[in-house]
Design an enzyme around this catalytic site. Structure first.
Site, PDB file in Angstrom:
ATOM      1  N   ASP A 248       0.792  -1.275   0.039  1.00 21.16           N
ATOM      2  CA  ASP A 248      -0.144   0.208  -0.085  1.00 21.16           C
ATOM      3  C   ASP A 248       0.861   1.311   0.307  1.00 21.16           C
ATOM      4  O   ASP A 248       2.065   1.141   0.069  1.00 21.16           O
ATOM      5  CB  ASP A 248      -1.003  -0.063   1.175  1.00 21.16           C
ATOM      6  CG  ASP A 248      -0.632  -0.355   2.478  1.00 21.16           C
ATOM      7  OD1 ASP A 248       0.789   0.100   2.585  1.00 21.16           O
ATOM      8  OD2 ASP A 248      -1.150  -1.170   2.998  1.00 21.16           O
ATOM      9  N   LYS A 270      -4.623   2.855  -3.071  1.00 27.04           N
ATOM     10  CA  LYS A 270      -5.884   3.558  -3.453  1.00 27.04           C
ATOM     11  C   LYS A 270      -6.322   3.242  -4.695  1.00 27.04           C
ATOM     12  O   LYS A 270      -5.226   3.222  -5.752  1.00 27.04           O
ATOM     13  CB  LYS A 270      -5.166   5.007  -3.429  1.00 27.04           C
ATOM     14  CG  LYS A 270      -5.709   5.907  -2.156  1.00 27.04           C
ATOM     15  CD  LYS A 270      -5.265   7.098  -2.211  1.00 27.04           C
ATOM     16  CE  LYS A 270      -5.322   8.172  -0.755  1.00 27.04           C
ATOM     17  NZ  LYS A 270      -4.678   9.096  -1.127  1.00 27.04           N
ATOM     18  N   MET A 383      -0.976   8.678  12.800  1.00 28.54           N
ATOM     19  CA  MET A 383      -2.216   9.309  11.883  1.00 28.54           C
ATOM     20  C   MET A 383      -2.793  10.559  12.681  1.00 28.54           C
ATOM     21  O   MET A 383      -3.962  10.763  12.627  1.00 28.54           O
ATOM     22  CB  MET A 383      -3.347   8.202  11.931  1.00 28.54           C
ATOM     23  CG  MET A 383      -2.619   6.963  11.222  1.00 28.54           C
ATOM     24  SD  MET A 383      -3.844   5.278  11.436  1.00 28.54           S
ATOM     25  CE  MET A 383      -3.652   5.090  13.143  1.00 28.54           C
TER      26      MET A 383
END
Ligand code: SAH
Length: 463
Positions: A248, A270, A383
């Site tokens: 990813d 994505k 994050m």
């Protein structure tokens, strides 16, 4: 690639060496190892050189080079110390489309000679394209020390069984997997220790066993925070033997490049719609590939078990009895902290460290903030970029001092690493001003101050 590497079969081929000294001798010795018929031309020729040529059934001409010497030669090497002669040989040979090498003069060559590690039939050639023969030789000696001389025997052994394996195993994938396990396991061990009969026995037995339909395997592999040098040996080995790689956004392209050339690469970061492939779909892909008998590597940024959904991905595999293994990786907190010169714990400033998700619900009360404001601890938010302001405000509201040092690390361990240092009060505004790109990591605590002494990377400090 400036030069295309080839391995040339010179057995019985007529080759010409122009020159009669030590350099010519070295080249002629190499050619004789390859079984070439060697002809020598030079006004003076040393005895060893003449001996090599005669032994190979070639001729020795004690005179100056002439263009006619090139006739019917498969390959030409000029090793004289006379620049004019070397140039002439190069010109004549090129005009005839004959491969020519002029020692120490890459411009005059149509081919160059690599540094060689000879474990015949295993042969490894290293070239720097003429840019640095010293570097090529250094690399050669490193490889030499890694590959025992008995590897030649192993290659020979494999050669004897190649056709048989081809007959017995139908697909290329099956054959490759068979050879990989044979060459890493007891068979190789027996050949290398000089027990070829035992090796043959084990070989036949494992070939017979191989007919059962073997299920594939899924390896959940931590790719680390970005710098390919931070990959583990195990990750590299699995990557290089995988049939399929699923990766990813967080995995550096340089790491994906380390996979086998013909491995299938599947990007699950994505999709076209700009949305990540849903987790359930990824889980299903892993299952489907493994059921085809393939070796699947699921590459994950950092460590698969730290905010990596690694647990979810293997849960179904475990339920279905599909073999899997998990390979840890360096998590972003370790990578970013080391490369930014911020120790996560320190006897004087922090006795514990917490890894916390910064991916918060709107109100942010999904975290127990009062646990995160204690002194003497470092808190690392993954994050958290889009919630930076909320994170800092909540920490202050729950009692952490406004002056608590905070670092934000962008793309840690990569060439695009940026570190911005501030405090809980000032950092959000500063980060908003700068164009900071994800992924980023937020480190909160007194240890951040240590970057002043310990950082060797570019660090920006807010006033
Ligand atoms: N499993 C990963 C984390 C996945 S969550 C690990 O162990 O590192 C994704 C978050 O990791 C990003 O939002 C960011 O906070 C952090 N991250 C991953 N790589 C990073 C990097 N090179 N620099 C800064 N943060 C990184």
């Amino acid at each position: 690639m400036k030069h295309f590497p080839l391995f040339f079969d010179l057995h019985g081929q007529h080759c010409l060496v122009i020159g009669g000294g030590a350099v010519a001798l070295r080249k002629a010795s190499l050619l004789s190892k390859a079984g070439a018929v060697i002809h020598i031309v030079s006004p003076e020729i040393n005895d060893d050189l003449a001996f090599i040529a005669e032994k190979s059934q070639g001729q020795v001409f004690r005179r100056a080079y002439e263009k006619a010497d090139l006739a019917d030669k498969t390959l030409v090497i000029a090793a004289t110390n006379d620049r004019q002669v070397n140039e002439q040989v190069s010109k004549d040979a090129k005009a005839n489309n004959q491969p020519v090498n002029v020692v120490d003069n890459p411009d005059l060559c149509s081919f160059i000679l690599p540094s060689i590690i000879d474990r015949s039939p295993l042969t490894i050639a290293v070239s720097s394209g003429g840019a640095s023969p010293v570097l090529a030789r250094m690399i050669r000696s490193r490889i030499e020390s890694m590959i025992p001389s008995a590897y030649g025997r192993l290659a020979e052994f494999v050669g004897l069984f190649r056709d048989k394996v081809k007959q017995e195993l139908a697909t290329e994938g099956e054959r490759r997997r068979f050879w990989e396990s044979a060459l890493e396991g007891p068979i190789a061990e027996k050949v290398l220790t000089g027990k070829p009969e035992d090796a043959s026995r084990v070989f036949e037995a494992s070939l017979a066993k191989r007919h059962d339909n073997q299920p594939g395997e899924v390896c959940l592999v931590g790719a680390g925070p970005g710098d390919p040098d931070l990959l583990t040996f195990k990750a590299l080995r699995l990557l290089q033997s995988a049939d399929v790689i699923l990766y990813d956004r967080l995995v550096s392209p340089a790491i994906v490049d380390l996979a086998r050339r013909d491995a299938e690469r599947v990007y699950v970061g994505k999709a076209k719609s700009d949305h990540a492939v849903p987790q359930q779909e990824i889980n299903q892909l892993l299952i489907d590939y493994a059921r085809k008998g393939l070796r699947v590597v699921r590459l994950k940024g950092g460590d698969p078990f730290i905010f990596g959904r690694g647990g979810e991905e293997i849960e179904e595999l475990a339920e279905l009895g599909i073999p899997f293994q998990v390979v840890p990786g360096i998590t972003a907190a370790s990578g970013c902290a080391s490369y930014a010169g911020i120790p996560l714990t320190h006897r004087d400033y922090a006795q514990s460290v917490r890894f916390v998700t910064g991916h918060l619900k709107d109100d942010g009360d999904d975290l127990n903030w009062s646990e995160l404001v204690g002194l003497q601890q470092t808190v690392v938010f993954y994050m958290g970029l889009s919630n930076l302001e909320k994170i800092c405000a909540q920490l202050i509201a729950h009692g952490r001092a406004e002056s608590t040092p905070v670092a934000i690390v962008q793309k840690g361990t990569t060439p695009e690493q940026r570190v911005i240092i501030g405090d809980l009060k000032s950092l959000p505004a500063e980060v908003a001003k700068q164009k900071i790109k994800a992924p980023t990591l937020i480190i909160v605590g007194e240890v951040v101050e240590l970057h002043k002494k310990l950082s060797w990377f570019n660090t920006e400090v807010t006033p």
